[in-house]
Write a protein that holds these residues in place. Structure first.
Motif, mmCIF file in Angstrom:
data_model
loop_
_atom_site.group_PDB
_atom_site.id
_atom_site.type_symbol
_atom_site.label_atom_id
_atom_site.label_comp_id
_atom_site.label_asym_id
_atom_site.label_seq_id
_atom_site.Cartn_x
_atom_site.Cartn_y
_atom_site.Cartn_z
ATOM 1 N N ALA A 84 0.827 -1.208 0.000
ATOM 2 C CA ALA A 84 0.000 0.000 0.000
ATOM 3 C C ALA A 84 0.863 1.261 0.000
ATOM 4 O O ALA A 84 0.540 2.248 -0.680
ATOM 5 C CB ALA A 84 -0.946 -0.003 1.188
ATOM 6 N N GLY A 85 1.961 1.249 0.726
ATOM 7 C CA GLY A 85 2.860 2.403 0.763
ATOM 8 C C GLY A 85 3.453 2.702 -0.604
ATOM 9 O O GLY A 85 3.518 3.859 -1.032
ATOM 10 N N ARG A 86 3.866 1.649 -1.272
ATOM 11 C CA ARG A 86 4.424 1.819 -2.619
ATOM 12 C C ARG A 86 3.373 2.269 -3.621
ATOM 13 O O ARG A 86 3.649 3.068 -4.515
ATOM 14 C CB ARG A 86 5.039 0.501 -3.084
ATOM 15 N N LEU A 87 2.164 1.752 -3.453
ATOM 16 C CA LEU A 87 1.067 2.161 -4.327
ATOM 17 C C LEU A 87 0.783 3.651 -4.149
ATOM 18 O O LEU A 87 0.645 4.388 -5.132
ATOM 19 C CB LEU A 87 -0.190 1.336 -4.056
ATOM 20 N N LEU A 88 0.712 4.114 -2.920
ATOM 21 C CA LEU A 88 0.476 5.541 -2.665
ATOM 22 C C LEU A 88 1.614 6.390 -3.213
ATOM 23 O O LEU A 88 1.386 7.482 -3.741
ATOM 24 C CB LEU A 88 0.294 5.787 -1.162
ATOM 25 N N GLU A 89 2.827 5.873 -3.118
ATOM 26 C CA GLU A 89 3.993 6.563 -3.677
ATOM 27 C C GLU A 89 3.865 6.701 -5.200
ATOM 28 O O GLU A 89 4.112 7.766 -5.755
ATOM 29 C CB GLU A 89 5.252 5.764 -3.319
ATOM 30 N N GLU A 90 3.471 5.606 -5.856
ATOM 31 C CA GLU A 90 3.282 5.627 -7.315
ATOM 32 C C GLU A 90 2.172 6.611 -7.703
ATOM 33 O O GLU A 90 2.302 7.347 -8.685
ATOM 34 C CB GLU A 90 2.949 4.236 -7.847
ATOM 35 N N ALA A 92 1.263 9.255 -6.102
ATOM 36 C CA ALA A 92 1.730 10.630 -5.892
ATOM 37 C C ALA A 92 2.755 11.055 -6.951
ATOM 38 O O ALA A 92 2.759 12.206 -7.378
ATOM 39 C CB ALA A 92 2.333 10.757 -4.495
ATOM 40 N N GLU A 93 3.609 10.135 -7.364
ATOM 41 C CA GLU A 93 4.691 10.474 -8.288
ATOM 42 C C GLU A 93 4.267 10.504 -9.751
ATOM 43 O O GLU A 93 4.857 11.226 -10.550
ATOM 44 C CB GLU A 93 5.843 9.474 -8.152
ATOM 45 N N THR A 98 -2.626 8.174 -11.168
ATOM 46 C CA THR A 98 -3.703 8.760 -10.373
ATOM 47 C C THR A 98 -4.966 8.908 -11.219
ATOM 48 O O THR A 98 -6.063 8.565 -10.784
ATOM 49 C CB THR A 98 -3.274 10.139 -9.830
ATOM 50 N N VAL A 99 -4.813 9.398 -12.440
ATOM 51 C CA VAL A 99 -5.956 9.587 -13.335
ATOM 52 C C VAL A 99 -6.582 8.244 -13.692
ATOM 53 O O VAL A 99 -7.815 8.101 -13.714
ATOM 54 C CB VAL A 99 -5.510 10.371 -14.592
ATOM 55 N N GLY A 100 -5.757 7.235 -13.951
ATOM 56 C CA GLY A 100 -6.279 5.901 -14.236
ATOM 57 C C GLY A 100 -7.022 5.317 -13.046
ATOM 58 O O GLY A 100 -8.081 4.700 -13.206
ATOM 59 N N ALA A 101 -6.478 5.530 -11.860
ATOM 60 C CA ALA A 101 -7.143 5.039 -10.643
ATOM 61 C C ALA A 101 -8.485 5.744 -10.448
ATOM 62 O O ALA A 101 -9.476 5.109 -10.047
ATOM 63 C CB ALA A 101 -6.242 5.239 -9.428
ATOM 64 N N LEU A 102 -8.534 7.039 -10.739
ATOM 65 C CA LEU A 102 -9.805 7.771 -10.636
ATOM 66 C C LEU A 102 -10.830 7.235 -11.632
ATOM 67 O O LEU A 102 -12.014 7.120 -11.307
ATOM 68 C CB LEU A 102 -9.582 9.261 -10.873
ATOM 69 N N ALA A 103 -10.386 6.903 -12.830
ATOM 70 C CA ALA A 103 -11.301 6.317 -13.812
ATOM 71 C C ALA A 103 -11.870 5.006 -13.280
ATOM 72 O O ALA A 103 -13.076 4.751 -13.387
ATOM 73 C CB ALA A 103 -10.584 6.087 -15.146
#
Length: 178
Positions: A84-90, A92-93, A98-103
């Motif tokens: 989860a930490g690495r996912l949040l890092e990805e 943010a970076e 982020t846009v794909g995750a929002l979709a």
């Protein structure tokens, strides 16, 4: 069939030198293709007069969500190891992630409420909720375009199809209100 072909490629060693990248790219492209096909059903019905494509719309939408889930799960498996930490890092970076995750987040309630029972339960709000497909499509196109490094041709083709479908719906909606 695309998923079966991908599985065959995985077991037969036919996914190329970077199988993880191939799986992620193929599932993302199929998610976008099915999303576009889903949105093409209503204009096809209006233009052709055929009703039978309407019976396929829910299935096409669920296929889009399925491929989006496999796309996201593949990314989580191959690039973050479900950390989860690495996912949040990805997230943010890399804004395209982020846009794909929002979709994907916008597609989630559409998949959950795709049954006839949910249509009845939500009533008029079901149609309003399912308009989330439009921003989800736009975000998916931005997700694709942002990650392209050199050849924007494919992203442009998907973007043009998305613009045509959304433009058709916008004009059709304006005409029906007049």
């Amino acid at each position: 069939m695309p998923f079966a072909w991908l599985l065959y490629g995985a077991f037969a060693g036919g996914l190329g030198p970077d199988p993880a990248k191939t799986v992620i790219l193929q599932t993302g492209e199929w998610a976008l293709r099915f999303l576009l096909l889903t949105l093409a059903v209503s204009p096809l019905r209006r233009i052709s007069g055929w009703y039978w494509p309407m019976r396929l719309r829910r299935m096409l939408g669920l296929f889009a969500f399925f491929y989006a889930c496999v796309h996201l799960a593949s990314f989580c498996q191959f690039y973050t190891g479900w950390d989860a930490g690495r996912l949040l890092e990805e997230l943010a970076e890399r804004p395209y992630i982020t846009v794909g995750a929002l979709a994907w987040v916008l597609l989630l309630p559409l998949a959950i409420t795709s049954t006839h029972a949910m249509q009845r339960r939500l009533g008029r709000n079901w149609r309003r909720l399912h308009r989330l497909v439009y921003p989800a499509l736009l975000l998916a196109c931005v997700h694709l375009a942002w990650q392209v490094r050199s050849d924007y041709g494919e992203a442009l083709v998907y973007g043009v199809f998305a613009a045509l479908l959304l433009g058709y719906r916008w004009f059709a909606g304006r005409r029906s209100r007049q």
